[in-house]
Design a protein around this motif. Structure first.
Motif, PDB file in Angstrom:
ATOM      1  N   GLU B  14      48.963  76.969  24.936  1.00 17.03           N
ATOM      2  CA  GLU B  14      48.719  77.820  23.769  1.00 17.03           C
ATOM      3  C   GLU B  14      48.526  76.978  22.525  1.00 17.03           C
ATOM      4  OE1 GLU B  14      52.228  80.186  23.864  1.00 17.03           O
ATOM      5  OE2 GLU B  14      51.229  81.823  24.929  1.00 17.03           O
ATOM      6  N   TYR B  15      47.633  77.429  21.662  1.00 12.37           N
ATOM      7  CA  TYR B  15      47.511  76.835  20.332  1.00 12.37           C
ATOM      8  C   TYR B  15      48.202  77.791  19.374  1.00 12.37           C
ATOM      9  CZ  TYR B  15      44.022  73.787  22.413  1.00 12.37           C
ATOM     10  OH  TYR B  15      43.385  72.874  23.194  1.00 12.37           O
ATOM     11  N   VAL B  16      49.337  77.369  18.864  1.00 18.84           N
ATOM     12  CA  VAL B  16      50.153  78.273  18.065  1.00 18.84           C
ATOM     13  C   VAL B  16      49.928  78.011  16.585  1.00 18.84           C
ATOM     14  CG1 VAL B  16      52.468  79.172  17.763  1.00 18.84           C
ATOM     15  CG2 VAL B  16      51.870  77.969  19.861  1.00 18.84           C
ATOM     16  N   SER B  44      31.069  76.609  26.951  1.00 19.63           N
ATOM     17  CA  SER B  44      31.767  75.917  25.872  1.00 19.63           C
ATOM     18  C   SER B  44      32.933  76.772  25.367  1.00 19.63           C
ATOM     19  CB  SER B  44      30.783  75.646  24.747  1.00 19.63           C
ATOM     20  OG  SER B  44      31.415  74.914  23.747  1.00 19.63           O
ATOM     21  N   GLY B  45      34.090  76.143  25.200  1.00 22.85           N
ATOM     22  CA  GLY B  45      35.231  76.863  24.659  1.00 22.85           C
ATOM     23  C   GLY B  45      36.062  77.589  25.699  1.00 22.85           C
ATOM     24  N   CYS B  46      35.747  77.389  26.984  1.00 23.15           N
ATOM     25  CA  CYS B  46      36.491  78.136  27.993  1.00 23.15           C
ATOM     26  C   CYS B  46      37.802  77.446  28.352  1.00 23.15           C
ATOM     27  CB  CYS B  46      35.649  78.335  29.239  1.00 23.15           C
ATOM     28  SG  CYS B  46      35.325  76.815  30.126  1.00 23.15           S
ATOM     29  N   LYS B  48      38.112  73.831  29.248  1.00 23.74           N
ATOM     30  CA  LYS B  48      38.026  72.681  30.160  1.00 23.74           C
ATOM     31  C   LYS B  48      38.748  71.464  29.593  1.00 23.74           C
ATOM     32  CE  LYS B  48      33.516  72.685  29.987  1.00 23.74           C
ATOM     33  NZ  LYS B  48      33.178  73.751  29.027  1.00 23.74           N
ATOM     34  N   SER B  49      38.418  71.130  28.340  1.00 23.34           N
ATOM     35  CA  SER B  49      39.064  69.950  27.740  1.00 23.34           C
ATOM     36  C   SER B  49      40.555  70.181  27.565  1.00 23.34           C
ATOM     37  CB  SER B  49      38.446  69.629  26.383  1.00 23.34           C
ATOM     38  OG  SER B  49      37.082  69.390  26.524  1.00 23.34           O
ATOM     39  N   THR B  50      40.919  71.426  27.297  1.00 24.95           N
ATOM     40  CA  THR B  50      42.333  71.751  27.153  1.00 24.95           C
ATOM     41  C   THR B  50      43.086  71.374  28.416  1.00 24.95           C
ATOM     42  OG1 THR B  50      41.770  73.562  25.682  1.00 24.95           O
ATOM     43  CG2 THR B  50      43.949  73.613  26.675  1.00 24.95           C
ATOM     44  N   ILE B  51      42.522  71.750  29.578  1.00 25.41           N
ATOM     45  CA  ILE B  51      43.153  71.407  30.842  1.00 25.41           C
ATOM     46  C   ILE B  51      43.231  69.893  31.010  1.00 25.41           C
ATOM     47  CG2 ILE B  51      42.893  71.525  33.342  1.00 25.41           C
ATOM     48  CD1 ILE B  51      43.197  74.222  32.725  1.00 25.41           C
ATOM     49  N   ASP B  61      49.860  68.799  17.916  1.00 24.88           N
ATOM     50  CA  ASP B  61      50.765  69.802  17.395  1.00 24.88           C
ATOM     51  C   ASP B  61      50.509  71.291  17.635  1.00 24.88           C
ATOM     52  OD1 ASP B  61      53.024  70.752  16.344  1.00 24.88           O
ATOM     53  OD2 ASP B  61      52.377  70.614  14.263  1.00 24.88           O
ATOM     54  N   PRO B  62      49.432  71.888  17.150  1.00 21.51           N
ATOM     55  CA  PRO B  62      49.466  73.349  17.361  1.00 21.51           C
ATOM     56  C   PRO B  62      49.492  73.697  18.850  1.00 21.51           C
ATOM     57  CG  PRO B  62      47.312  72.654  16.552  1.00 21.51           C
ATOM     58  CD  PRO B  62      48.199  71.448  16.514  1.00 21.51           C
ATOM     59  N   ALA B  63      49.125  72.738  19.687  1.00 27.12           N
ATOM     60  CA  ALA B  63      49.065  73.015  21.120  1.00 27.12           C
ATOM     61  C   ALA B  63      50.425  72.837  21.766  1.00 27.12           C
ATOM     62  CB  ALA B  63      48.075  72.070  21.784  1.00 27.12           C
TER      63      ALA B  63
HETATM   64  N1  LIG Z   1      43.493  72.478  17.881  1.00 25.22           N
HETATM   65  C1  LIG Z   1      43.168  73.726  18.241  1.00 25.22           C
HETATM   66  N2  LIG Z   1      43.665  74.767  17.561  1.00 25.22           N
HETATM   67  C2  LIG Z   1      43.365  76.046  17.906  1.00 25.22           C
HETATM   68  N3  LIG Z   1      42.571  76.359  18.920  1.00 25.22           N
HETATM   69  C3  LIG Z   1      42.022  75.369  19.648  1.00 25.22           C
HETATM   70  C4  LIG Z   1      42.282  74.007  19.344  1.00 25.22           C
HETATM   71  N4  LIG Z   1      41.595  73.236  20.224  1.00 25.22           N
HETATM   72  C5  LIG Z   1      40.940  74.089  21.038  1.00 25.22           C
HETATM   73  N5  LIG Z   1      41.188  75.369  20.703  1.00 25.22           N
HETATM   74  C6  LIG Z   1      40.649  76.570  21.376  1.00 25.22           C
HETATM   75  O1  LIG Z   1      40.903  76.486  22.749  1.00 25.22           O
HETATM   76  C7  LIG Z   1      39.803  76.950  23.498  1.00 25.22           C
HETATM   77  C8  LIG Z   1      39.418  75.948  24.565  1.00 25.22           C
HETATM   78  O2  LIG Z   1      38.905  74.776  23.965  1.00 25.22           O
HETATM   79  P1  LIG Z   1      38.398  73.529  24.841  1.00 25.22           P
HETATM   80  O3  LIG Z   1      38.201  72.392  23.921  1.00 25.22           O
HETATM   81  O4  LIG Z   1      39.307  73.326  25.959  1.00 25.22           O
HETATM   82  O5  LIG Z   1      36.985  74.044  25.359  1.00 25.22           O
HETATM   83  P2  LIG Z   1      35.945  73.318  26.337  1.00 25.22           P
HETATM   84  O6  LIG Z   1      35.865  74.163  27.538  1.00 25.22           O
HETATM   85  O7  LIG Z   1      36.302  71.912  26.527  1.00 25.22           O
HETATM   86  O8  LIG Z   1      34.592  73.453  25.532  1.00 25.22           O
HETATM   87  P3  LIG Z   1      33.383  72.407  25.399  1.00 25.22           P
HETATM   88  O9  LIG Z   1      32.507  72.577  26.575  1.00 25.22           O
HETATM   89  O10 LIG Z   1      32.699  72.859  24.148  1.00 25.22           O
HETATM   90  O11 LIG Z   1      33.990  71.070  25.285  1.00 25.22           O
HETATM   91  C9  LIG Z   1      38.686  77.209  22.521  1.00 25.22           C
HETATM   92  O12 LIG Z   1      38.515  78.592  22.397  1.00 25.22           O
HETATM   93  C10 LIG Z   1      39.162  76.623  21.225  1.00 25.22           C
HETATM   94  O13 LIG Z   1      38.799  77.460  20.149  1.00 25.22           O
END
Ligand SMILES: Nc1ncnc2c1ncn2[C@@H]1O[C@H](COP(=O)(O)OP(=O)(O)OP(=O)(O)O)[C@@H](O)[C@H]1O
Ligand SMILES: [Mg+2]
Lengths: 325, 305, 324
Positions: B14-16, B44-46, B48-51, B61-63
């Motif tokens: 979660e991004y809090v 984009s934004g689904c 992936k990078s978060t995982i 931090d917010p994460a």
């Molecule tokens: N620091 C942050 N604060 C708040 N929300 C965030 C933050 N970083 C990412 N997010 C949200 O988390 C979600 C997933 O982001 P992520 O970077 O994992 O996407 P992605 O699948 O890697 O996209 P892309 O293909 O563009 O790299 C997005 O909706 C983004 O808005």
């Protein structure tokens, strides 16, 4: 090296502009500066000395262009005319005897403020919300809000007059023979301490906040994240990766701050009667000693430009991206 | 099957912020086996990078990871302390970032950056580390004299390959590639993917490969997970997914990219304004094919033109 | 990491085409103000400034008549009659300080505002027209930035006829360059944006584009620059007057300090004569700096202090709610 040549050219241009301003100012302003000056001073000048002053200030209304070139020639050979407040010493001599003290004060306080401020900034940014990050910035900004000279007055009042622990005036004790020995150096350091301290205190906050803010920006750069992923030790990331990059804007802004610090140093010298260039400033202003003020302006500008060039040399060492054209 | 290198279970990130919490990843589970290439695809934004970043615990931090487990070779990554985490990073899992071009320190020489990571984990002399860096650079076909260069003196593709070489420096068991080729032109893209494949054969690491380009994904991966809105909606072997995808979102994604080889197909997309909400957990449909139930109509796909 | 730092103050609405430039400007300004009023630092800073302005305006009410007149024996320490004591000449220090606020604040704000306006004009036109004009303006700006301020102030003020106007002009001459540089770099980055290109294509006049499209989007930078310029002007004015280069006949904090030194009150240990004016300068500068700090924090959320102390290399927090 084309970066350095470009900078050098720019500094020469800036210096030329300062000389030209100096030349034009008395000629453009209304009134006759020489008469004003002489009426203020108690000196008795020889007629040919008055004539020399008139030529220098352009009171005669001679042809502008030839006068300009002879003025340029005189300045470049270091001839700034006679000081009125310390008549009949030539301005260049007055300045030459005082410049070293200003350089000592300016450089000491600049170096201490830069190093200390940047270190504090690095540490504050590294531990966000920690003690340093919460307490130091507002405190230093508050101290930095005082005029240099007022803080100097306060320091002199408390340590010099009330407690009597600090020397009240001059750069070394009366009767001490200047020389390269421990006694003299310690004495000079004791006299330097309070003036330098006030300058450091006033300017510290700016350095710290600047470095802190760039460090915070740098900390979210991708190479910092990669360094973390590489499993490097935190202090190594902080110094070799984050601070090393965040330092660059700090070094750039150092050039501009030198002029600022010099201004602070001049006023501080006035308060502490520290025998630098600024010491003479009050007397020069009160005696309307135009040649001395102008000479001071040009000398200090030259010193600041040279300092800037030195900063550029450092910058080139630090940033590989500017090394080659 | 063998013991998985990486096991992600119900991972929720979660991004809090002050007002609300955004779920970057939501109850995501998958496993990667030794030597396997696992692909993660999605728009984009689904998430992936978060995982990818939360596996290495790099998010800031917010994460925060609010739920789930990450097991590496059976060890709980989320329970590691700082020192253990540092020793584990890069040694066992290395990562090529989405912005690999900017992930080299701009003010130090490439060689220094290799030495840095090798000596931190393996010790040894500078000379030995430099020697290893030589080998690595040769592996990605870059002239080792480039070790003396600064990042800005190299092209984007070269920087990318250097980061890949750096990732291989400690022979990690798992390599995370977060869109390693997105910023590059197609020719360089192909070269780099080719190299990754070679390196993988030679060194035998497993790969978590992230992209939104389905044709690249199908080419390279053994198994693929499709993400949508922080959740995995379908997970299957690449061969199964190519022709037998079940989830409408996967089908739309597949339809949006022409295959690199094979017959030309008509591109299909998701109907305008289609949104998937409240995605359910995956259900097993056999042969390692998992799909989240969906009430959207299943599109016919791959029609010949 | 691919995170997009969402800027609460990004003065562009979601869909730039949907709203007109005026809407955007109004939106930007009101949002900035609203957020400012919720920030503790900004509120503290603004309150201090308001108090000082009020005291300056009310000075004639509290101390009617000529504040410089002699009301008691010289150099009396603070007492009930003279709260802050009297000067060597026997003037009431509190009265001098309140009356001094009038010209100090006026000159500081006037010079600060003028410097910012000139900086905006030069920075914007350089960034907008580019090429030769930009090069020339940048060169002049950089020269002025390099030349040390105080010595320049001194020779300018010494040659010009003394007076309040001269002080303001001189402060503007030495102060505009810093803001011009900031404005230029900010305007450069905005110039590259789509909506500026769109306005250009649709044939709007340059002046209109600068004022309606570019400037509103720089609101926060203009604000910080303005605050910085005012702080700088107040400080420089004090320095100038301290040297006796101001108009020694007007009352201001700087001239109060000038008289304090030339009457030797420092050496005589009469702290009450020089403390109030210096403290007043510092408080006003600090209050402005607080506002500046607040604007910075609002526009750059990363600068905001986190709730808990965190090391910047800390690993992701794990907060598992379930099990155990
Ligand atoms: N620091 C942050 N604060 C708040 N929300 C965030 C933050 N970083 C990412 N997010 C949200 O988390 C979600 C997933 O982001 P992520 O970077 O994992 O996407 P992605 O699948 O890697 O996209 P892309 O293909 O563009 O790299 C997005 O909706 C983004 O808005
Ligand atoms: Mg991504």
């Amino acid at each position: 090296m084309s970066f350095l040549f470009r900078r050098l050219g720019f500094y020469l241009l800036a210096f030329w502009a300062s000389i030209t301003l100096n030349f034009l100012l008395p000629r453009l302003m209304p009134g006759d500066p020489v008469t004003r000056m002489l009426s203020r001073s108690q000196q008795r000048l020889e007629p040919q000395q008055v004539d020399a002053l008139r030529t220098m200030m352009g009171v005669d209304g001679g042809p502008l262009i030839p006068e300009y070139f002879s003025y340029l020639g005189r300045i470049l050979t270091g001839d700034f005319g006679m000081s009125i407040s310390r008549f009949p010493t030539p301005v260049s001599e007055v300045i030459a005897s005082q410049l070293p003290w200003t350089l000592l004060l300016g450089i000491t306080s600049l170096v201490i403020a830069v190093i200390l401020g940047n270190l504090l900034g690095i540490l504050a940014a590294w531990r966000r919300g920690g003690f340093l990050d919460s307490v130091a910035p507002p405190l230093l900004v508050f101290i930095g809000s005082f005029p240099y000279f007022w803080l100097a007055m306060g320091a002199l009042y408390i340590f010099g007059i009330n407690m009597g622990v600090a020397p009240m005036r001059h750069a070394f004790s009366v009767g001490l023979v200047p020389g390269f020995n421990l006694e003299f150096i310690l004495d000079v350091a004791a006299h330097l301490f309070l003036p330098a301290l006030t300058i450091v205190l006033v300017s510290l906050g700016g350095w710290m906040l600047g470095m802190r803010n760039t460090m915070i920006a740098t900390n979210s750069e991708d190479y910092i994240l990669m360094a973390e992923a590489k499993g490097l030790r935190p202090h190594r990331i902080m110094l070799n990766y984050a601070a090393r990059n965040a330092m660059l804007p700090s070094v750039t802004s150092m050039g501009m701050s030198i002029g600022f610090i010099v201004g602070g140093a001049l006023l501080t010298e006035v308060v502490f009667a520290y025998p630098g260039v600024g010491y003479q400033l009050l007397a020069a202003v009160q005696g309307l000693d135009y040649p001395l003020m102008q000479g001071m302006f040009l000398t200090i500008t030259a010193a600041v430009l040279i300092a800037n060039f030195l900063v550029d040399l450092v910058y080139v060492r630090l940033d590989p991206r500017v090394r080659k054209g | 099957m063998s013991v998985p290198v990486l096991e992600v279970q119900d991972l929720t990130v979660e991004y809090v912020s002050d007002e609300r919490a955004v779920r970057g990843a939501d109850r995501v589970s998958f496993t990667i086996h030794p030597g396997e290439i696992f692909g993660l695809a999605g728009e984009s934004g689904c998430g992936k990078s978060t995982i990818a970043n939360s596996i290495m615990r790099l998010l800031k931090d917010p994460a925060r990871i609010s739920n789930g487990k990450v097991l590496f070779d059976g060890t709980d990554v989320l329970g590691m302390d700082e020192a253990a985490l540092r020793a584990w990073r890069w040694n066992n899992v290395a990562m090529v970032f989405q912005s690999a071009m900017n992930s080299l320190n701009p003010v130090t020489r490439i060689g220094e950056q290799f030495i840095d990571v090798i000596r931190t984990h393996r010790g040894g002399t500078r000379a030995a580390a430099l020697h290893r860096a030589h080998e690595l650079l040769k592996m990605v076909r870059i002239d080792p004299v480039r070790l003396r260069a600064y990042p800005h003196q190299l092209s984007g593709g070269q920087r990318q390959r250097i980061v890949i070489a750096m990732a291989c420096a400690l022979n990690p068991r798992l390599l995370i590639l977060d869109e390693p080729t997105t910023a590059l032109d197609v020719v360089v893209q192909q070269e780099i993917l080719e190299q990754i494949r070679e390196l993988q054969k030679e060194l035998g690491f497993a790969i978590l490969f992230i992209t939104h380009d389905m044709s690249l994904m199908l080419e390279l991966s053994d198994r693929i997970g499709i993400m949508y809105g922080g959740r995995i909606v379908e997970l299957a072997p690449a061969t199964t997914l190519r022709h037998g995808s079940r989830h409408p979102y996967t089908q739309a994604l597949l339809g949006a990219f022409p295959p690199l080889h094979g017959p030309r197909v008509k591109l299909t997309g998701l109907a305008e304004g289609t949104k998937f909400t409240n995605i359910q957990d995956l259900e097993d449909t056999g042969e390692g094919h998992w799909v989240a139930p969906s009430d959207q109509p299943v599109l016919s796909q791959g029609e010949l033109l | 990491m691919s995170q997009i730092t969402t800027d609460p103050l990004t003065l562009t609405p979601e869909d730039p085409a949907a709203e007109s430039a005026t809407d955007r400007a109004r939106l930007g300004a009101t949002r900035l103000l609203r957020t400012l009023l919720r920030n503790g630092k900004a509120v503290a800073g603004l309150s201090i400034i308001v108090v000082f302005i009020a005291l300056a305006l009310l000075a004639p009410v509290f101390f009617p008549g000529d504040p410089a007149r002699i009301t008691s024996a010289g150099a009396a320490a603070p007492s009930l009659e003279h709260w802050l004591g009297t000067t060597t000449k026997g003037q009431d220090v509190l009265g001098l300080t309140l009356w001094g606020a009038r010209s100090s604040l006026f000159v500081g704000f006037a010079a600060g505002i003028l410097s910012t306006v000139i900086g905006v004009l030069i920075g914007l036109s350089g960034a907008y027209f580019g090429r030769g004009l930009d090069e020339a303006l940048s060169l002049v700006t950089n020269v002025f930035l390099l030349v040390p301020g105080l010595p320049l102030l001194v020779i300018l003020a010494a040659f010009m006829p003394p007076g309040l106007g001269t002080v303001i002009v001189v402060l503007v001459i030495t102060g505009w360059a810093g803001s011009a540089r900031v404005m230029r770099s900010q305007a450069m980055s905005i110039r590259g944006k789509d909506y500026v290109a769109a306005a250009q294509v649709s044939g709007e006049r340059p002046l209109r584009i600068m004022v309606r499209e570019i400037l509103p989007n720089m609101a926060s930078v203009v604000m910080t620059t303005l605050l910085g310029c005012i702080i700088g002007s107040i400080g420089a004015q004090a320095g100038l007057e301290f040297l006796g280069l101001g108009d020694v006949n007007t009352l201001s904090w700087g001239t109060n300090l000038f008289w304090a030194t030339s009457d030797g009150s420092l050496m005589l240990g009469q702290w009450w004569i020089f403390v109030p004016s210096g403290l007043a300068i510092a408080l006003v500068a600090f209050a402005l700096a607080l506002c500046n700090y607040a604007v910075d924090e609002i526009t750059n959320p990363r600068l905001r202090r986190p709730k808990h102390a965190t090391k910047s290399t800390a690993a992701t927090t794990v907060a598992r709610k379930e099990e155990k």
